[in-house]
Design an enzyme around this catalytic site. Structure first.
Site, mmCIF file in Angstrom:
data_model
loop_
_atom_site.group_PDB
_atom_site.id
_atom_site.type_symbol
_atom_site.label_atom_id
_atom_site.label_comp_id
_atom_site.label_asym_id
_atom_site.label_seq_id
_atom_site.Cartn_x
_atom_site.Cartn_y
_atom_site.Cartn_z
ATOM 1 N N ASP A 18 0.833 -1.214 0.000
ATOM 2 C CA ASP A 18 0.000 0.000 0.000
ATOM 3 C C ASP A 18 0.864 1.260 0.000
ATOM 4 O OD1 ASP A 18 -2.439 1.316 -0.024
ATOM 5 O OD2 ASP A 18 -2.552 1.426 2.162
ATOM 6 N N HIS A 35 1.973 3.340 -9.100
ATOM 7 C CA HIS A 35 1.809 1.902 -9.357
ATOM 8 C C HIS A 35 2.981 1.370 -10.186
ATOM 9 C CE1 HIS A 35 -2.010 2.158 -7.496
ATOM 10 N NE2 HIS A 35 -2.650 2.753 -8.482
ATOM 11 N N LEU A 129 10.540 -20.586 -4.851
ATOM 12 C CA LEU A 129 9.656 -19.666 -4.124
ATOM 13 C C LEU A 129 8.243 -19.750 -4.701
ATOM 14 C CD1 LEU A 129 9.076 -17.119 -2.300
ATOM 15 C CD2 LEU A 129 9.823 -15.722 -4.234
HETATM 16 C C1 IPE Z 1 -5.447 -2.776 -0.033
HETATM 17 O O1 IPE Z 1 -5.143 -1.441 -0.174
HETATM 18 C C2 IPE Z 1 -5.376 -3.464 -1.356
HETATM 19 C C3 IPE Z 1 -4.063 -3.538 -1.981
HETATM 20 C C4 IPE Z 1 -2.933 -3.096 -1.517
HETATM 21 C C5 IPE Z 1 -4.038 -4.195 -3.255
HETATM 22 P P1 IPE Z 1 -6.270 -0.316 -0.320
HETATM 23 O O2 IPE Z 1 -5.554 0.965 -0.513
HETATM 24 O O3 IPE Z 1 -7.238 -0.696 -1.378
HETATM 25 O O4 IPE Z 1 -7.011 -0.385 1.089
HETATM 26 P P2 IPE Z 1 -7.939 0.684 1.807
HETATM 27 O O5 IPE Z 1 -8.967 1.121 0.792
HETATM 28 O O6 IPE Z 1 -7.066 1.839 2.204
HETATM 29 O O7 IPE Z 1 -8.499 -0.034 2.983
HETATM 30 C C1 IPE Z 2 -1.789 0.144 -3.311
HETATM 31 O O1 IPE Z 2 -1.519 1.500 -3.317
HETATM 32 C C2 IPE Z 2 -1.957 -0.425 -4.693
HETATM 33 C C3 IPE Z 2 -3.331 -0.860 -5.016
HETATM 34 C C4 IPE Z 2 -4.329 -0.848 -4.212
HETATM 35 C C5 IPE Z 2 -3.521 -1.370 -6.365
HETATM 36 P P1 IPE Z 2 -2.685 2.576 -3.293
HETATM 37 O O2 IPE Z 2 -3.076 2.866 -4.708
HETATM 38 O O3 IPE Z 2 -3.794 2.128 -2.428
HETATM 39 O O4 IPE Z 2 -1.957 3.825 -2.681
HETATM 40 P P2 IPE Z 2 -2.549 4.852 -1.616
HETATM 41 O O5 IPE Z 2 -3.009 4.056 -0.437
HETATM 42 O O6 IPE Z 2 -3.671 5.571 -2.282
HETATM 43 O O7 IPE Z 2 -1.395 5.745 -1.298
HETATM 44 MG MG MG Z 3 -4.175 2.378 -0.461
#
Ligand code: IPE
Ligand code: IPE
Ligand code: MG
Length: 245
Positions: A18, A35, A129
């Site tokens: 995240d 990303h 792995l």
């Molecule tokens: C969880 O992150 C999903 C992934 C990292 C793929 P999110 O960014 O979607 O989670 P919330 O919305 O903050 O809970």
């Molecule tokens: C996690 O990073 C990746 C996915 C959920 C695909 P985020 O896109 O949720 O990044 P933040 O949390 O908005 O910074």
């Molecule tokens: Mg996020």
């Protein structure tokens, strides 16, 4: 006699990757830039597991709730998955990595799904792995799916409904063939599970870091492992019981 595996090294590590969006925002760039940048951290994590002898790595790449994001972000992510599959599978395969996608794959475009299945087939014999990539995955989906599969087995007469217990249900959950989840890491500073491996998390150790996913490197993962190595896993017993084995 085979060497006893080192209990201080997790056998199965799961990561909620995240913070990509915030990483990009800090740089005044669009979320998708984050990303893209996050792919390097995936490589770091794979290399880290290969080096440390961690047998299973489960990465949360796209949750069942992430479809709610703006359509442009969702399609950019799909494009990124497609490109990453084309670009990275050779090297992963060369390193003996077995790739598995876990989640409801039916929701993906046929081309992407075909590439995912192709990567799984091609690397199925690898043993260095297990890299599990959770896509369109939700912990509640996993449990509901397991229940449905168990009910189908009961309907086929494989066992009686009264015999359905934790072990039997677990058999139908994702990753049932891999070691129990030892360590859960969430990057990006949020302290929540966001519908990741709900069943599998029952006795995992939890580790949270503020580091945003694209900034994660081997040193950051090493810190998590050092922290894990200091934990006492009691599984309901007392510290004294654990100490005396
Ligand atoms: C969880 O992150 C999903 C992934 C990292 C793929 P999110 O960014 O979607 O989670 P919330 O919305 O903050 O809970
Ligand atoms: C996690 O990073 C990746 C996915 C959920 C695909 P985020 O896109 O949720 O990044 P933040 O949390 O908005 O910074
Ligand atoms: Mg996020």
């Amino acid at each position: 006699m085979a060497a006893k595996p080192d209990a201080r090294v997790p056998r199965h590590l799961a990561i909620v990757m995240d913070g990509n969006g915030r990483w990009a925002k800090q740089r005044l760039r669009p979320r998708t830039f984050g990303h893209h940048a996050g792919q390097k951290a995936v490589k770091e994590a794979v290399e880290f597991c290969l080096r440390r002898g961690i047998g299973s790595l489960t990465l949360f790449a796209f949750s069942s709730e992430n479809w709610k994001r703006p359509a442009t972000e969702v399609s950019a992510l799909m494009e990124l998955f497609l490109k990453a599959l084309d670009k990275e599978v050779d090297e992963l395969h060369g390193n003996g990595v077995r790739i598995r996608f876990v989640g409801d794959l039916d929701a993906f475009a046929p081309e992407l799904r075909a590439r995912m299945l192709g990567a799984m087939d091609r690397t199925a014999g690898n043993t260095s792995l297990n890299m599990n990539v959770a896509v369109n995955y939700g912990g509640r989906w996993d449990i509901a799916n397991a229940a449905r599969l168990a009910i189908e087995a009961i309907a086929r007469g494989e066992f009686a409904a009264t015999e359905l217990d934790e072990a039997r249900l677990q058999h139908y959950t994702c990753l049932a063939d891999q070691p129990p989840l030892d360590l859960f890491i969430r990057t990006g500073g949020e302290h929540r599970v966001s519908n990741f491996l709900l069943w599998q998390l029952a006795y995992a150790e939890l580790y949270f870091t503020d580091t945003l996913w694209p900034d994660v490197d081997q040193a950051c993962l090493a810190e998590a492992l050092d922290d894990y190595a200091r934990r006492e896993r009691r599984y309901g017993r007392t510290g004294e019981q654990v100490a005396t084995g």
